[in-house]
Design a protein around this motif. Sequence first.
Motif, PDB file in Angstrom:
ATOM      1  N   THR A   1      82.742  45.842  -6.659  1.00 43.42           N
ATOM      2  CA  THR A   1      81.708  46.777  -7.079  1.00 43.42           C
ATOM      3  C   THR A   1      81.971  48.150  -6.456  1.00 43.42           C
ATOM      4  N   SER A   2      81.764  49.204  -7.249  1.00 48.93           N
ATOM      5  CA  SER A   2      81.991  50.531  -6.678  1.00 48.93           C
ATOM      6  C   SER A   2      80.676  51.294  -6.551  1.00 48.93           C
TER       7      SER A   2
ATOM      8  N   ASN B   1      76.251  66.019  -3.062  1.00 45.61           N
ATOM      9  CA  ASN B   1      76.865  67.225  -2.512  1.00 45.61           C
ATOM     10  C   ASN B   1      78.016  66.962  -1.554  1.00 45.61           C
ATOM     11  N   SER B   2      78.112  65.729  -1.065  1.00 42.12           N
ATOM     12  CA  SER B   2      79.179  65.471  -0.096  1.00 42.12           C
ATOM     13  C   SER B   2      80.479  65.120  -0.821  1.00 42.12           C
ATOM     14  N   GLU B   3      81.576  65.288  -0.096  1.00 45.07           N
ATOM     15  CA  GLU B   3      82.909  65.077  -0.673  1.00 45.07           C
ATOM     16  C   GLU B   3      83.107  63.654  -1.195  1.00 45.07           C
ATOM     17  N   ASP B   4      82.911  62.692  -0.293  1.00 45.26           N
ATOM     18  CA  ASP B   4      83.195  61.308  -0.690  1.00 45.26           C
ATOM     19  C   ASP B   4      81.933  60.473  -0.849  1.00 45.26           C
ATOM     20  N   GLY B   5      80.791  61.040  -0.522  1.00 44.43           N
ATOM     21  CA  GLY B   5      79.542  60.312  -0.696  1.00 44.43           C
ATOM     22  C   GLY B   5      79.345  59.198   0.321  1.00 44.43           C
ATOM     23  N   ALA B   6      80.228  59.119   1.318  1.00 45.33           N
ATOM     24  CA  ALA B   6      80.156  57.993   2.253  1.00 45.33           C
ATOM     25  C   ALA B   6      79.086  58.181   3.318  1.00 45.33           C
ATOM     26  N   GLU B   7      78.869  59.413   3.722  1.00 39.47           N
ATOM     27  CA  GLU B   7      77.929  59.653   4.808  1.00 39.47           C
ATOM     28  C   GLU B   7      76.750  60.478   4.331  1.00 39.47           C
ATOM     29  N   ASP B   8      75.602  60.177   4.892  1.00 33.29           N
ATOM     30  CA  ASP B   8      74.422  60.962   4.588  1.00 33.29           C
ATOM     31  C   ASP B   8      73.885  61.486   5.895  1.00 33.29           C
ATOM     32  N   ASP B   9      74.076  62.766   6.155  1.00 38.85           N
ATOM     33  CA  ASP B   9      73.644  63.300   7.445  1.00 38.85           C
ATOM     34  C   ASP B   9      72.385  64.142   7.326  1.00 38.85           C
ATOM     35  N   ALA B  10      71.664  64.012   6.215  1.00 39.83           N
ATOM     36  CA  ALA B  10      70.445  64.801   6.008  1.00 39.83           C
ATOM     37  C   ALA B  10      69.392  64.426   7.033  1.00 39.83           C
TER      38      ALA B  10
ATOM     39  N   VAL C   1      75.506  49.963  -8.830  1.00 39.67           N
ATOM     40  CA  VAL C   1      74.639  49.638  -9.961  1.00 39.67           C
ATOM     41  C   VAL C   1      73.901  48.303  -9.727  1.00 39.67           C
ATOM     42  N   LEU C   2      74.481  47.424  -8.915  1.00 45.48           N
ATOM     43  CA  LEU C   2      73.825  46.142  -8.631  1.00 45.48           C
ATOM     44  C   LEU C   2      72.515  46.352  -7.865  1.00 45.48           C
ATOM     45  N   ASP C   3      72.490  47.356  -6.996  1.00 41.22           N
ATOM     46  CA  ASP C   3      71.248  47.655  -6.261  1.00 41.22           C
ATOM     47  C   ASP C   3      70.172  48.169  -7.213  1.00 41.22           C
ATOM     48  N   ILE C   4      70.599  48.966  -8.166  1.00 37.96           N
ATOM     49  CA  ILE C   4      69.647  49.487  -9.153  1.00 37.96           C
ATOM     50  C   ILE C   4      69.074  48.330  -9.972  1.00 37.96           C
ATOM     51  N   GLU C   5      69.950  47.438 -10.401  1.00 38.28           N
ATOM     52  CA  GLU C   5      69.492  46.300 -11.211  1.00 38.28           C
ATOM     53  C   GLU C   5      68.558  45.399 -10.415  1.00 38.28           C
ATOM     54  N   LEU C   6      68.916  45.137  -9.163  1.00 38.52           N
ATOM     55  CA  LEU C   6      68.056  44.273  -8.340  1.00 38.52           C
ATOM     56  C   LEU C   6      66.717  44.965  -8.063  1.00 38.52           C
TER      57      LEU C   6
ATOM     58  N   THR D   1      71.433  47.496  -0.520  1.00 37.60           N
ATOM     59  CA  THR D   1      72.704  48.196  -0.412  1.00 37.60           C
ATOM     60  C   THR D   1      73.779  47.206  -0.840  1.00 37.60           C
ATOM     61  N   THR D   2      74.941  47.722  -1.153  1.00 42.81           N
ATOM     62  CA  THR D   2      76.032  46.819  -1.539  1.00 42.81           C
ATOM     63  C   THR D   2      77.056  46.790  -0.416  1.00 42.81           C
ATOM     64  N   HIS D   3      77.128  45.662   0.264  1.00 40.80           N
ATOM     65  CA  HIS D   3      78.004  45.545   1.433  1.00 40.80           C
ATOM     66  C   HIS D   3      79.469  45.718   1.032  1.00 40.80           C
ATOM     67  N   ASP D   4      79.806  45.220  -0.139  1.00 40.11           N
ATOM     68  CA  ASP D   4      81.205  45.269  -0.594  1.00 40.11           C
ATOM     69  C   ASP D   4      81.745  46.698  -0.701  1.00 40.11           C
ATOM     70  N   CYS D   5      80.856  47.688  -0.954  1.00 40.55           N
ATOM     71  CA  CYS D   5      81.347  49.073  -1.064  1.00 40.55           C
ATOM     72  C   CYS D   5      80.636  49.990  -0.066  1.00 40.55           C
ATOM     73  N   SER D   6      79.888  49.405   0.856  1.00 43.63           N
ATOM     74  CA  SER D   6      79.159  50.172   1.883  1.00 43.63           C
ATOM     75  C   SER D   6      78.324  51.291   1.290  1.00 43.63           C
ATOM     76  N   GLY D   7      77.578  50.994   0.263  1.00 45.28           N
ATOM     77  CA  GLY D   7      76.729  52.016  -0.332  1.00 45.28           C
ATOM     78  C   GLY D   7      75.984  51.479  -1.536  1.00 45.28           C
TER      79      GLY D   7
END
Length: 129
Positions: free
Chosen positions: A2-3, A120-129, A84-89, A75-81
């Motif tokens: 899952t991505s 707005n972030s480059e890779d979307g991996a971190e949220d520092d807001a 679409v599975l989170d949205i569906e659940l 959250t989806t552990h497989d992609c650390s974020g």
Amino acid sequence: MTSKLDPEERKALLLALEDTGWRATDEGDAMIKRLLFRDFSDAWGFMAEVALLAEKMDHHPDWRNVYKTLEITLTTHDCSGLSVLDIELARAIDGLAEGRGEVDRDIGRPLMRLADSAANSEDGAEDDA
Ligand SMILES: C[C@H](O)[C@H](O)[C@H]1CNC2=NC(N)=NC(=O)C2=N1
């Protein structure tokens, strides 16, 4: 595998879920909702239904139950974020919760900020807001 949701998709989907009480978590790329039930029995009955659904979907919530309150983190552990599975659940959980649990809408910063920060972030991996 899952991505993670891409930024545009993510923003649209998360804004809709914010209306039903989902919020950004303080840490990590995840969303949280808090429900208040009539008593422990109602909370546990609801959890049993969600558990069966999660098994069917092969996508599982992280959650915490204290007496009649239930905090659900998706959250989806497989992609650390968020995927679409989170949205569906989340949508399925919202369907099951209708008319049962009272939603606590005051549990932290809005989900919209999570959507924005990832967009707005480059890779979307971190949220520092
Ligand atoms: C093998 C199995 O499909 C995976 O481990 C599934 C199970 N349930 C899951 N649930 C959640 N929330 N995230 C996952 O990455 C996940 N992965």
